[in-house]
Design a protein around this motif. Sequence first.
Motif, PDB file in Angstrom:
ATOM      1  N   VAL A 148       6.737 -10.013  -5.108  1.00 45.95           N
ATOM      2  CA  VAL A 148       6.416  -9.492  -3.881  1.00 45.95           C
ATOM      3  C   VAL A 148       5.587  -9.645  -3.105  1.00 45.95           C
ATOM      4  O   VAL A 148       3.954  -8.991  -3.865  1.00 45.95           O
ATOM      5  CB  VAL A 148       6.545  -8.091  -4.106  1.00 45.95           C
ATOM      6  N   VAL A 149       5.176  -9.415  -1.718  1.00 43.30           N
ATOM      7  CA  VAL A 149       3.635 -10.035  -0.746  1.00 43.30           C
ATOM      8  C   VAL A 149       3.875  -8.809  -0.112  1.00 43.30           C
ATOM      9  O   VAL A 149       5.028  -8.612   0.852  1.00 43.30           O
ATOM     10  CB  VAL A 149       4.225 -10.950  -0.424  1.00 43.30           C
ATOM     11  N   CYS A 150       3.418  -7.703   0.401  1.00 43.96           N
ATOM     12  CA  CYS A 150       3.038  -6.939   1.348  1.00 43.96           C
ATOM     13  C   CYS A 150       2.057  -7.096   2.438  1.00 43.96           C
ATOM     14  O   CYS A 150       0.916  -7.955   2.236  1.00 43.96           O
ATOM     15  CB  CYS A 150       2.901  -5.681   1.104  1.00 43.96           C
ATOM     16  N   ASP A 151       2.686  -7.808   3.588  1.00 44.82           N
ATOM     17  CA  ASP A 151       2.134  -7.994   4.373  1.00 44.82           C
ATOM     18  C   ASP A 151       1.784  -6.624   5.357  1.00 44.82           C
ATOM     19  O   ASP A 151       2.405  -5.974   6.237  1.00 44.82           O
ATOM     20  CB  ASP A 151       3.000  -8.739   5.731  1.00 44.82           C
ATOM     21  N   ASP A 152       0.276  -6.670   5.028  1.00 48.21           N
ATOM     22  CA  ASP A 152      -0.485  -4.786   5.065  1.00 48.21           C
ATOM     23  C   ASP A 152       0.230  -4.339   4.592  1.00 48.21           C
ATOM     24  O   ASP A 152       0.887  -4.404   3.959  1.00 48.21           O
ATOM     25  CB  ASP A 152       0.136  -4.689   6.756  1.00 48.21           C
ATOM     26  N   GLY A 153      -0.319  -2.895   4.151  1.00 48.88           N
ATOM     27  CA  GLY A 153       0.020  -1.846   3.561  1.00 48.88           C
ATOM     28  C   GLY A 153      -1.589  -1.901   2.642  1.00 48.88           C
ATOM     29  O   GLY A 153      -0.979  -0.854   1.445  1.00 48.88           O
ATOM     30  N   LEU A 154      -1.892  -1.615   2.723  1.00 55.48           N
ATOM     31  CA  LEU A 154      -3.967  -1.482   1.234  1.00 55.48           C
ATOM     32  C   LEU A 154      -3.463  -0.014   1.413  1.00 55.48           C
ATOM     33  O   LEU A 154      -4.182   1.096   0.950  1.00 55.48           O
ATOM     34  CB  LEU A 154      -4.751  -1.880   2.350  1.00 55.48           C
ATOM     35  N   GLN A 155      -3.280   1.143   2.745  1.00 59.61           N
ATOM     36  CA  GLN A 155      -3.375   1.923   2.939  1.00 59.61           C
ATOM     37  C   GLN A 155      -1.925   3.068   2.170  1.00 59.61           C
ATOM     38  O   GLN A 155      -2.069   3.272   1.771  1.00 59.61           O
ATOM     39  CB  GLN A 155      -3.233   3.071   4.299  1.00 59.61           C
ATOM     40  N   HIS A 156      -1.291   2.162   1.750  1.00 61.04           N
ATOM     41  CA  HIS A 156       0.099   2.241   1.894  1.00 61.04           C
ATOM     42  C   HIS A 156       0.155   2.573   0.092  1.00 61.04           C
ATOM     43  O   HIS A 156       0.460   1.457  -0.390  1.00 61.04           O
ATOM     44  CB  HIS A 156       1.757   1.306   2.076  1.00 61.04           C
ATOM     45  N   TYR A 157      -1.041   3.657  -0.625  1.00 60.91           N
ATOM     46  CA  TYR A 157      -1.006   4.016  -1.933  1.00 60.91           C
ATOM     47  C   TYR A 157       0.483   4.037  -2.880  1.00 60.91           C
ATOM     48  O   TYR A 157       0.141   3.619  -3.900  1.00 60.91           O
ATOM     49  CB  TYR A 157      -1.808   5.163  -1.582  1.00 60.91           C
ATOM     50  N   ARG A 158       1.205   4.675  -2.295  1.00 60.63           N
ATOM     51  CA  ARG A 158       2.278   5.050  -2.904  1.00 60.63           C
ATOM     52  C   ARG A 158       3.221   3.973  -3.489  1.00 60.63           C
ATOM     53  O   ARG A 158       3.156   4.199  -5.215  1.00 60.63           O
ATOM     54  CB  ARG A 158       3.689   5.953  -1.607  1.00 60.63           C
ATOM     55  N   LEU A 159       2.816   2.593  -3.433  1.00 63.63           N
ATOM     56  CA  LEU A 159       2.927   1.959  -3.624  1.00 63.63           C
ATOM     57  C   LEU A 159       2.112   1.337  -4.619  1.00 63.63           C
ATOM     58  O   LEU A 159       1.147  -0.020  -4.117  1.00 63.63           O
ATOM     59  CB  LEU A 159       3.851   0.637  -2.833  1.00 63.63           C
ATOM     60  N   ALA A 160       2.716   1.324  -6.256  1.00 64.29           N
ATOM     61  CA  ALA A 160       1.581   0.342  -6.948  1.00 64.29           C
ATOM     62  C   ALA A 160       1.593  -0.818  -6.871  1.00 64.29           C
ATOM     63  O   ALA A 160       2.064  -1.603  -6.362  1.00 64.29           O
ATOM     64  CB  ALA A 160       1.575   1.103  -8.404  1.00 64.29           C
ATOM     65  N   ARG A 161       0.160  -1.394  -7.129  1.00 65.85           N
ATOM     66  CA  ARG A 161       0.430  -3.063  -6.961  1.00 65.85           C
ATOM     67  C   ARG A 161      -0.955  -3.746  -7.500  1.00 65.85           C
ATOM     68  O   ARG A 161      -2.003  -2.759  -8.150  1.00 65.85           O
ATOM     69  CB  ARG A 161      -0.159  -3.253  -5.191  1.00 65.85           C
ATOM     70  N   ASP A 162      -0.610  -5.020  -8.347  1.00 68.12           N
ATOM     71  CA  ASP A 162      -1.246  -6.184  -8.856  1.00 68.12           C
ATOM     72  C   ASP A 162      -2.344  -6.305  -8.277  1.00 68.12           C
ATOM     73  O   ASP A 162      -3.975  -6.627  -9.314  1.00 68.12           O
ATOM     74  CB  ASP A 162      -0.581  -6.353  -9.493  1.00 68.12           C
ATOM     75  N   ILE A 163      -2.528  -6.435  -6.842  1.00 64.00           N
ATOM     76  CA  ILE A 163      -4.078  -7.686  -6.393  1.00 64.00           C
ATOM     77  C   ILE A 163      -4.082  -7.313  -5.082  1.00 64.00           C
ATOM     78  O   ILE A 163      -2.837  -7.132  -4.126  1.00 64.00           O
ATOM     79  CB  ILE A 163      -3.631  -9.140  -6.632  1.00 64.00           C
ATOM     80  N   GLU A 164      -5.075  -6.887  -4.347  1.00 67.23           N
ATOM     81  CA  GLU A 164      -4.778  -6.864  -3.127  1.00 67.23           C
ATOM     82  C   GLU A 164      -6.436  -7.667  -2.989  1.00 67.23           C
ATOM     83  O   GLU A 164      -7.540  -7.754  -3.295  1.00 67.23           O
ATOM     84  CB  GLU A 164      -5.929  -5.170  -3.070  1.00 67.23           C
ATOM     85  N   ILE A 165      -5.428  -7.944  -1.243  1.00 71.60           N
ATOM     86  CA  ILE A 165      -6.394  -8.840  -0.965  1.00 71.60           C
ATOM     87  C   ILE A 165      -6.469  -8.687   1.180  1.00 71.60           C
ATOM     88  O   ILE A 165      -6.006  -7.935   1.382  1.00 71.60           O
ATOM     89  CB  ILE A 165      -5.365 -10.491  -0.556  1.00 71.60           C
ATOM     90  N   GLU A 166      -8.026  -8.750   0.863  1.00 73.19           N
ATOM     91  CA  GLU A 166      -8.410  -7.696   2.037  1.00 73.19           C
ATOM     92  C   GLU A 166      -8.702  -8.890   3.049  1.00 73.19           C
ATOM     93  O   GLU A 166      -9.770  -9.735   2.355  1.00 73.19           O
ATOM     94  CB  GLU A 166      -9.683  -6.700   2.005  1.00 73.19           C
ATOM     95  N   CYS A 195     -10.486  -4.042  -3.505  1.00 71.98           N
ATOM     96  CA  CYS A 195      -9.777  -5.081  -3.476  1.00 71.98           C
ATOM     97  C   CYS A 195     -10.164  -5.900  -4.462  1.00 71.98           C
ATOM     98  O   CYS A 195     -11.728  -6.847  -4.191  1.00 71.98           O
ATOM     99  CB  CYS A 195      -9.696  -5.882  -2.172  1.00 71.98           C
ATOM    100  N   ASP A 196      -9.611  -6.820  -4.831  1.00 74.78           N
ATOM    101  CA  ASP A 196      -9.240  -8.809  -5.892  1.00 74.78           C
ATOM    102  C   ASP A 196     -10.107  -9.251  -5.054  1.00 74.78           C
ATOM    103  O   ASP A 196     -11.111 -10.011  -5.644  1.00 74.78           O
ATOM    104  CB  ASP A 196      -8.017  -8.416  -6.353  1.00 74.78           C
ATOM    105  N   PHE A 197      -9.459  -9.462  -3.841  1.00 75.79           N
ATOM    106  CA  PHE A 197      -9.876 -10.842  -2.783  1.00 75.79           C
ATOM    107  C   PHE A 197     -10.321 -10.254  -2.022  1.00 75.79           C
ATOM    108  O   PHE A 197      -9.665  -9.436  -0.689  1.00 75.79           O
ATOM    109  CB  PHE A 197      -9.447 -12.095  -2.544  1.00 75.79           C
ATOM    110  N   ARG A 198     -11.699 -11.022  -1.118  1.00 73.11           N
ATOM    111  CA  ARG A 198     -11.892 -10.518   0.214  1.00 73.11           C
ATOM    112  C   ARG A 198     -11.594 -11.982   1.259  1.00 73.11           C
ATOM    113  O   ARG A 198     -12.648 -12.758   1.057  1.00 73.11           O
ATOM    114  CB  ARG A 198     -13.009  -9.876   0.453  1.00 73.11           C
TER     115      ARG A 198
END
Length: 345
Positions: A148-166, A195-198
Amino acid sequence: MSQKGPVSPPYWYGEGRPPLPMQGLSWLYAAAIGARRWLYRRGWRKRLQVSVPVIVVGNITAGGAGKTPLVIELVQRLREEGWKPGVASRGYGRQDAGTARWVQADTAPALGGDEPVLIAYKTGVPVRVDRDRVAAARALVQQGCDIVVCDDGLQHYRLARDIEIEVIDARRRYGNGRMLPAGPLREPPSRSAECDFRVVNLGQGGEDGAAQSSGFGEWQMRLRIDTAVPMVGGRTRALSAFAGQRVHAVAGIAHPQRFFAMLRACGIAVVPHAFPDHHRYQPQDLDLGSQLPVLMTEKDAVKCAAFANAWCYSVPLQAELPAAFWVALLDRLDKLAPRHAPDGR
């Protein structure tokens, strides 16, 4: 320049100090964000996981920084590697925003959101819009997606994520460094380090020297435009065919000046028309006073397709990142639990 609708306050990006009331509201906002983050760190508010990897592409500033082109390129790369990606989005600005729905290339942007419709059109993968990104991610998994790729949503903490790209705008970065509404920040600058990648969006060709604005640990992304697609049929034209000509340039994005600068870098004489981000176009919006060619972003084109004329062209955008970025990202995915591996890997 024609400018319609609200724009960012000038003090967000260094022109004067924010009014005292805005500063007070900013402190309250920062306290609320800090408390929310603390609750998640302590585990008093739960993060919910889904059974596949989740990659979130977002930013910590209000407005766009180039997330959607990166999401499109990311989805295409994942498909090449054997994954079956799906995209989750809130679908900002759409009607009936409380209703979750599947978005396809022919979905009305007013219902699906302009960016989700563009992503569906460009990639052909399942796209789900829902205020609840956990529910959106679960729906994508049920649809057969294995990432799953989230378009936006860094601030939607309720969904656990494996990788964050800022994604960071190279020219504007974090503006005056203040939190909303005194500045453009939705979270403190320290959030970037988590974030994992900037990825720093340099625009086309470094956007007039913006390439100097990337720092250690940041990946440079350039946006390339080189063609114009007639919106009512006909042959695709090279942008170089418009060099030396005057054109109307239409952009209803968070930073329209970036699009105008990219066209100017191609030698095109731009008559700019900036609209608010997520603007709902009406036919009269394209009554620009003279019969010059009209060049617009793909995000705007999906909303103007119903009433475009023979003078209108959509300008496709391509995100380009170093090969090493994709190697690092795919290596990170390979190191996740074996249950996350796509078929055949």
